[in-house]
Design a protein around this motif. Structure first.
Motif, mmCIF file in Angstrom:
data_model
loop_
_atom_site.group_PDB
_atom_site.id
_atom_site.type_symbol
_atom_site.label_atom_id
_atom_site.label_comp_id
_atom_site.label_asym_id
_atom_site.label_seq_id
_atom_site.Cartn_x
_atom_site.Cartn_y
_atom_site.Cartn_z
ATOM 1 N N ARG A 438 0.865 -1.158 0.000
ATOM 2 C CA ARG A 438 0.000 0.000 0.000
ATOM 3 C C ARG A 438 0.916 1.227 0.000
ATOM 4 O O ARG A 438 1.991 1.185 0.616
ATOM 5 N N PRO A 439 0.548 2.300 -0.650
ATOM 6 C CA PRO A 439 1.439 3.458 -0.736
ATOM 7 C C PRO A 439 1.975 3.924 0.610
ATOM 8 O O PRO A 439 3.152 4.262 0.739
ATOM 9 N N GLU A 440 1.119 3.922 1.630
ATOM 10 C CA GLU A 440 1.538 4.429 2.932
ATOM 11 C C GLU A 440 2.563 3.521 3.623
ATOM 12 O O GLU A 440 3.173 3.911 4.625
ATOM 13 N N THR A 449 4.495 12.917 0.250
ATOM 14 C CA THR A 449 3.124 13.443 0.199
ATOM 15 C C THR A 449 2.998 14.771 0.933
ATOM 16 O O THR A 449 2.127 15.583 0.616
ATOM 17 N N ALA A 450 3.881 15.020 1.905
ATOM 18 C CA ALA A 450 3.809 16.267 2.668
ATOM 19 C C ALA A 450 4.047 17.486 1.785
ATOM 20 O O ALA A 450 3.510 18.564 2.049
ATOM 21 N N TYR A 451 4.889 17.342 0.756
ATOM 22 C CA TYR A 451 5.137 18.494 -0.117
ATOM 23 C C TYR A 451 4.378 18.402 -1.445
ATOM 24 O O TYR A 451 4.640 19.171 -2.378
ATOM 25 N N GLY A 452 3.447 17.469 -1.542
ATOM 26 C CA GLY A 452 2.607 17.389 -2.732
ATOM 27 C C GLY A 452 3.089 16.441 -3.797
ATOM 28 O O GLY A 452 2.522 16.392 -4.903
ATOM 29 N N VAL A 457 2.609 2.835 -6.790
ATOM 30 C CA VAL A 457 2.958 1.419 -6.689
ATOM 31 C C VAL A 457 2.734 0.774 -8.052
ATOM 32 O O VAL A 457 1.635 0.846 -8.610
ATOM 33 N N LEU A 458 3.789 0.163 -8.590
ATOM 34 C CA LEU A 458 3.703 -0.524 -9.870
ATOM 35 C C LEU A 458 3.699 -2.024 -9.633
ATOM 36 O O LEU A 458 4.375 -2.524 -8.725
ATOM 37 N N ASP A 459 2.969 -2.750 -10.468
ATOM 38 C CA ASP A 459 2.934 -4.209 -10.341
ATOM 39 C C ASP A 459 4.254 -4.812 -10.791
ATOM 40 O O ASP A 459 4.846 -4.387 -11.792
ATOM 41 N N PHE A 460 4.729 -5.807 -10.031
ATOM 42 C CA PHE A 460 5.848 -6.612 -10.504
ATOM 43 C C PHE A 460 5.333 -7.586 -11.558
ATOM 44 O O PHE A 460 4.170 -7.996 -11.523
#
Length: 475
Positions: A438-440, A449-452, A457-460
């Motif tokens: 998951r991205p987080e 993400t704090a600065y925009g 996430v790309l699939d293997f």
């Protein structure tokens, strides 16, 4: 020449002088303060680097030399950070600790590669008060038998208040002494092997020169008065001039392709010169290597060092701005690319055995922006993550293979378990990871993400994995 570079690892050098901590706060400026007409910097990265004499030591270590560092620090957090930076580079350091003086610290605030402000935290050591001069000299003399050459790195902070005595002790022990001088009292450097002043420093001592011929005449006069074997005059865009008794000056033209930051260039010059001389290289050839190293380091941001690989590339006529970079060179390159409006993509991994799945993944990552940076776990980091039998391929080989891919623009190593700190320094527009995360869950998610920025996430691709390849190979 490749043999010469390989021999740099034989060098044993002691560095003594003013050590300091260089800190860099970097971030964007998006508004002017309502409190005063000054820019507001939103700090994204806080970097610390060893400076002064400690940067000389780091430059020597980067060239493979064995280094002993001797300097004065306070009892504070800056001392702890400086110790860590030096010890992480494999340098043996001996610290004279002062209970009354702070560790010299220089804090620079930067935005888009422009220095907006510098703050100095220091109390001059003056005539040597505030630290144990006897202990410093005793440590110096104790270490002399274990070195081939001594470097005195003087930043006029007071550590080298007894430099004349140190030079005499080293010369009596048969050790060459190189000095990066400061101030106007050059008499205290008498008897050293070589000094490396720049033009401004020389003219402050010998008087303003009317032209190049007058400048060299004054430099030669100073060399003779001090009883030096040689004087290497660094002349910025005009390169360097080596002066020796009864020999014509040796002029080396500047080789920098692009001057980005001259901070610490003098440290790189004297370190490269010291490593080469300690390894048995003759003086003219050592100066040529130092001149090449200076041309490389001024293309980097802040206090930086030069590697043997970069020197080898420069010797073969290749650009110092290679695909495989250290962190300082990477940050300088990123700043240049960002100034051109290019979108930065960053990913990371071990990439121990490169396979088709990696290639497809990296191609997909590159398609998100204009420049793809791949951060690679160094060997110790891989061992901590994968176990004692990994990596199969050393970090230098893994980075070089990645650099050969059409989709990869820049490759950089990192030593931590995660690249979060490096990601914060780079501030990519896109942070990319492959797999079922998951991205987080991805290291650096909060920072980006704090600065925009965006975390993708790309699939293997199914059927490809380094672990599977190794298992099949072992049968």
């Amino acid at each position: 020449m490749s043999t010469t570079l390989a021999e740099l690892s034989r060098a044993r050098v002691m560095v003594v002088g003013d050590v300091m901590l260089d800190r860099y706060w970097t971030g964007p400026v998006q508004r002017i303060s309502p409190e005063a007409p000054v820019p507001v910097v939103r700090v994204r990265a806080d970097q610390v680097r060893a400076g002064g004499a400690a940067n000389v030591a780091l430059n020597l270590a980067s060239l493979g030399a064995r280094v002993h560092l001797l300097g004065v620090v306070g009892v504070d957090e800056a001392a702890r950070q400086l110790r860590a930076a030096v010890e992480d580079a494999g340098i043996v350091a001996e610290w004279i600790v002062s209970d009354t003086l702070p560790t010299i610290t220089k804090l620079r605030v930067l935005s888009r590669n422009q220095q907006l402000l510098r703050m100095d935290f220091e109390e001059a050591l003056g005539s040597g008060g505030g630290f144990d001069r006897v202990a410093l000299r005793a440590a110096f003399e104790r270490r002399l038998p274990d070195c081939d050459l001594v470097v005195c790195s003087d930043y006029a902070k007071g550590t080298l208040v007894d430099v004349a005595a140190l030079i005499r002790a080293a010369r009596a022990a048969g050790k060459p002494v190189l000095v990066d001088p400061k101030g106007t009292d050059y008499a205290r450097y008498a008897g050293a092997t070589l000094l490396t002043p720049n033009v401004a420093e020389l003219e402050a001592v010998a008087g303003a020169a009317a032209d190049d011929a007058d400048l060299l005449s004054r430099a030669e006069g100073l060399r003779a008065r001090l009883g030096l074997e040689a004087l290497l005059l660094t002349r910025s865009e005009k390169g360097m001039s080596l002066l020796r008794a009864a020999r014509p000056p040796l002029h080396l033209p500047a080789v920098a392709r692009e001057v980005f930051d001259v901070t610490g260039a003098g440290d790189t010059v004297i370190a490269t010169l010291a490593a080469a001389l300690a390894a048995g290289v003759d003086l003219p050839e050592a100066c040529r290597l130092a001149n090449l190293a200076a041309g490389i380091v001024v293309g980097k941001l802040g206090t930086a060092s030069v590697s043997v690989a970069e020197l080898a590339a420069a010797l073969h006529g290749q650009s110092a701005d290679e695909t495989v970079l250290d962190e300082a060179a990477l940050l300088a390159r990123v700043a240049k690319e960002r100034a051109k409006g290019r979108r930065i993509v960053m990913t990371n991994g071990c990439f121990d055995l490169l396979h088709v799945g990696h290639v497809k993944y990296l191609e997909a990552a590159r398609a998100l922006g204009d420049l793809l940076i791949v951060a690679v776990n160094d060997d110790d980091s891989v061992r901590r993550l994968k176990g004692p039998t990994r990596p199969v391929n050393p970090c230098a080989d893994r980075m070089r293979v990645l650099a050969g891919l059409r989709s990869v623009d820049l490759v950089v190593p990192f030593s931590e378990d995660t690249p979060a700190r490096l990601i914060g320094a780079v501030s990519p527009d896109f942070l990319v990871k492959g797999g079922d995360y998951r991205p987080e869950q991805i290291a650096g998610f909060d920072i980006v993400t704090a600065y925009g920025g965006k975390v993708v996430v790309l699939d293997f691709h199914d059927g490809y994995s380094t672990t599977g390849m190794l298992a099949r190979a072992r049968g």
